[in-house]
Scaffold this motif. Structure first.
Motif, PDB file in Angstrom:
ATOM      1  N   HIS B 143      47.484 107.133  52.390  1.00 32.64           N
ATOM      2  CA  HIS B 143      46.104 107.602  52.323  1.00 32.64           C
ATOM      3  C   HIS B 143      45.552 107.888  53.720  1.00 32.64           C
ATOM      4  O   HIS B 143      44.910 108.906  53.965  1.00 32.64           O
ATOM      5  CB  HIS B 143      45.224 106.557  51.633  1.00 32.64           C
ATOM      6  N   VAL B 198      37.937 105.830  49.651  1.00 29.07           N
ATOM      7  CA  VAL B 198      39.184 105.079  49.822  1.00 29.07           C
ATOM      8  C   VAL B 198      39.622 105.153  51.277  1.00 29.07           C
ATOM      9  O   VAL B 198      39.887 104.143  51.920  1.00 29.07           O
ATOM     10  CB  VAL B 198      40.283 105.626  48.887  1.00 29.07           C
ATOM     11  N   PHE B 202      38.612 110.889  51.542  1.00 29.19           N
ATOM     12  CA  PHE B 202      39.050 110.763  50.153  1.00 29.19           C
ATOM     13  C   PHE B 202      38.225 109.719  49.404  1.00 29.19           C
ATOM     14  O   PHE B 202      38.283 108.528  49.723  1.00 29.19           O
ATOM     15  CB  PHE B 202      40.517 110.348  50.065  1.00 29.19           C
ATOM     16  N   ASP B 206      39.454 111.715  44.593  1.00 28.56           N
ATOM     17  CA  ASP B 206      40.354 112.585  45.364  1.00 28.56           C
ATOM     18  C   ASP B 206      41.779 112.038  45.371  1.00 28.56           C
ATOM     19  O   ASP B 206      42.689 112.702  45.885  1.00 28.56           O
ATOM     20  CB  ASP B 206      39.855 112.707  46.808  1.00 28.56           C
ATOM     21  N   CYS B 207      41.950 110.823  44.834  1.00 27.90           N
ATOM     22  CA  CYS B 207      43.246 110.131  44.935  1.00 27.90           C
ATOM     23  C   CYS B 207      43.956 110.080  43.580  1.00 27.90           C
ATOM     24  O   CYS B 207      43.331 110.069  42.531  1.00 27.90           O
ATOM     25  CB  CYS B 207      43.056 108.692  45.410  1.00 27.90           C
ATOM     26  N   TYR B 285      48.574 114.749  45.397  1.00 25.95           N
ATOM     27  CA  TYR B 285      48.448 113.293  45.578  1.00 25.95           C
ATOM     28  C   TYR B 285      47.030 113.005  46.052  1.00 25.95           C
ATOM     29  O   TYR B 285      46.439 111.992  45.722  1.00 25.95           O
ATOM     30  CB  TYR B 285      49.490 112.819  46.587  1.00 25.95           C
ATOM     31  N   PHE B 286      46.508 113.941  46.840  1.00 30.34           N
ATOM     32  CA  PHE B 286      45.089 113.974  47.189  1.00 30.34           C
ATOM     33  C   PHE B 286      44.596 115.400  46.972  1.00 30.34           C
ATOM     34  O   PHE B 286      45.337 116.345  47.233  1.00 30.34           O
ATOM     35  CB  PHE B 286      44.860 113.557  48.651  1.00 30.34           C
ATOM     36  N   LYS B 329      47.094 114.294  39.992  1.00 27.47           N
ATOM     37  CA  LYS B 329      45.733 113.754  39.924  1.00 27.47           C
ATOM     38  C   LYS B 329      45.436 113.089  38.579  1.00 27.47           C
ATOM     39  O   LYS B 329      44.861 111.990  38.537  1.00 27.47           O
ATOM     40  CB  LYS B 329      44.743 114.903  40.174  1.00 27.47           C
TER      41      LYS B 329
END
Lengths: 385, 385
Positions: B143, B198, B202, B206-207, B285-286, B329
């Motif tokens: 992240h 996070v 993000f 968004d995660c 993934y994001f 997502k």
């Protein structure tokens, strides 16, 4: 299928490389490999790479290789297949070269299991090579699992611990002359038999040391072989075989179906038979496994492997020298590198350049067995005409 | 090169499979895949398998697959390439099929990272996807590492967090209709923007969620396609690209060279251009990574990706729907399975059978980026004529 040849081969010493990281070992192996290409090679020639590693690579394996070699334009696939990792990396590179998608490929294997930044993996590589939920919980770490097989084999066949000791003596003698080997001293049969027991029937001299190391090969398609050498070593056959992971599911403890399947596939691809092999590097993580593998590879009839040992057939000077490099027994076993290093030895043997040269060797075979004993791979090479 | 087609595809739901092990998920995916083959398939038809897994497999991966499917005669290669694992498994199977060595191949991917017997790996899969010795010690877990890129991208381009939120809304909407997705609810732009942070920029929406799952494909050479289906989906191009692992070595944080290299290779093999693509599954993934990847894949000019979002080009009904499955997502991300699952979605899209069907889709593209951000892979598929 397009034919594929090895045109370069090199490796680090297999040793306790306390002062070197995986990022040091990879370029060392690659440099020796590149320097061995008779007419030279540029890194820009490389079309793709296959990296064999069990995972002890200081992080993301494919990226660590690209970083270590400074080759970020090179697509890298990370292959893991327990002790058969190196041979399976060769197998996958062969497919890509044969397909026409790639003309020049790097195959490199490395592991540094004794000490590296991935402390969590250090303790777990052996269970990852078995069934984590069952065998591992029962204490069947590799030595114990292999011991079940060899004990049963000694019970059912005429072979004895003396035959295992004779293999230890042979491989130590071969390794003593190999500057890349870790255990460079000779032993006697008495020493092997009287050594402390690790897991019955394995004494210390029946077991492999854990070493760090890296090994590399350059494979090219037949169309471009002439650019690199006039003495190519052809990859004639590759075979991969699986079997049940858990020992409770093995139907016969005295043979390894994974090896039988891998050998059958490799000999079929090569159009060759066991009798054609002049020199072999055979998985000897334990001496008894080399012994049993003579039968699974087709070098001996069932329960007659000990006869090869007694007659000196597999010693240097015999009709089929096995492990002239000293084998895993004398070199040690960084699993990602081992199968590649066997091919490095055979590359030198088949070109007449080996330390313990087998006179007139034309066909060589490399074999590994792992995931104890759920996977095996066989690679068959042929020297220049 | 012999052409290669996908003739079967299936997957488990991506979810928190607390009650199922990897040995349950693998046969579930395989069964759905085999059942999707129009004219049927026997397991004895399979010549080899490629198993994508990051390593969370209850032990030796290749052997665990063979055990789980009861197919010990099948040679299995375990491929690991961070988040590009599934696509690279397809790539290696393609090479073997194209070479002529194999006619029918199984490609299967699975991971169960949330909970499994390899507790040591559970905590370490993310650092294994980066540089363990450097970035990981500096706190650059995925992240944080990806956030560095997206923050710089937001600074240099006209894109804003609103554009990321619009991607979250789009992918949640698509996933809500997909029975295989984990997050099956719609969200609003306001919800995305006001969600807890996070790693800046993000927010939670968004995660990706971490899911367990497995996905499988049957690939066959053109010579035998007719035995299995009259509606094959052709693998037109595969590409794998690397880049530096450590963030300190990135020369430009606003683009991912690994994706650029993978896309270039895949489009070159396919003889196609980005404008030819009708539907795509892009690594999200994001959300910001999907946005930036539009540019690296050639779908948008540099710093103009946000225009595609604003114009609804990548929404269902747009000119180039992206992540009609809901993407990582909404589905989650078991890394070994993700690239394979993207191809399952495209297989259905290109045959007109998808849940969120893109009308008339003929060319599909799957993309993943990982090892943050040292590797990417692109797979280009074409539907039946």
């Amino acid at each position: 299928m397009r034919r594929v040849a090895i045109v370069g081969a090199g490796m680090t010493a297999f040793a306790e490389h306390f002062a070197l990281g995986i990022k040091d070992l990879l370029p060392m192996a690659f440099a020796e490999c590149a320097a061995s290409v008779d007419k030279g090679i540029r890194t820009s020639d490389l079309g793709a790479a296959w990296f064999g590693a069990l995972g002890a690579t200081d992080g993301f394996p494919a990226g660590v290789l690209a970083d270590a070699l400074g080759l970020h334009g090179l697509p890298v696939t990370h292959i893991e297949n327990s002790c058969a990792t190196g041979n399976d990396a060769v197998r996958n590179a062969l497919f890509a070269l044969s397909s026409g998608a790639v003309d020049v490929a790097l195959v490199i294997g490395a592991d540094k299991l004794r000490e590296n930044a991935q402390k969590d993996l250090l303790g777990t590589w052996e269970p990852v090579a078995g069934d984590r939920a069952w065998d591992h919980q029962l204490g069947l770490f590799p030595h114990a699992g292999f011991a079940l097989h060899v004990n049963r084999y000694l019970y059912e066949s005429p072979a004895t611990r003396e035959h295992m000791a004779m293999i230890a003596v042979k491989n130590h003698r071969n390794g003593a002359a190999n500057p890349k080997a870790r255990l460079r001293f000779e032993i006697t049969v008495d020493q092997a038999l009287s050594a402390p027991i690790v897991a019955d029937p394995f004494g210390v001299y029946d077991c492999v040391p854990q070493s760090d190391g890296a090994a590399a090969l350059i494979l090219v398609a037949e169309d471009v072989v002439d650019r690199y050498t006039d003495r190519p070593v052809w990859v004639r056959g590759v075979g991969l075989g699986l079997d049940t992971v858990m020992h409770q599911h093995k139907r016969d403890m005295t043979t390894f179906p994974a090896t039988v399947r891998a050998a059958r596939a490799a000999f079929a691809m090569a159009g060759l038979a066991p009798a054609d092999v002049d020199v072999a590097e055979v998985h000897d993580y334990f001496t008894g496994i080399e012994l049993m593998s003579y039968e699974d590879l087709g070098f001996a009839e069932r329960f007659e492997a000990h006869k090869l040992v007694e007659a000196g057939v597999t010693a240097l000077g015999g009709a089929l020298p096995v492990n002239p490099s000293g084998g895993l027994k004398a070199k040690g076993h960084p699993p990602g590198a081992t199968g590649v290093a066997q091919c490095v030895e055979l590359f030198e043997q088949l070109r007449g350049d080996a330390v313990n040269q087998v006179d007139g060797a034309r066909i060589g075979l490399a074999h590994n067995l792992g995931g104890p004993t759920a996977v095996a791979a066989v690679t068959i090479l042929e020297g220049p005409a």
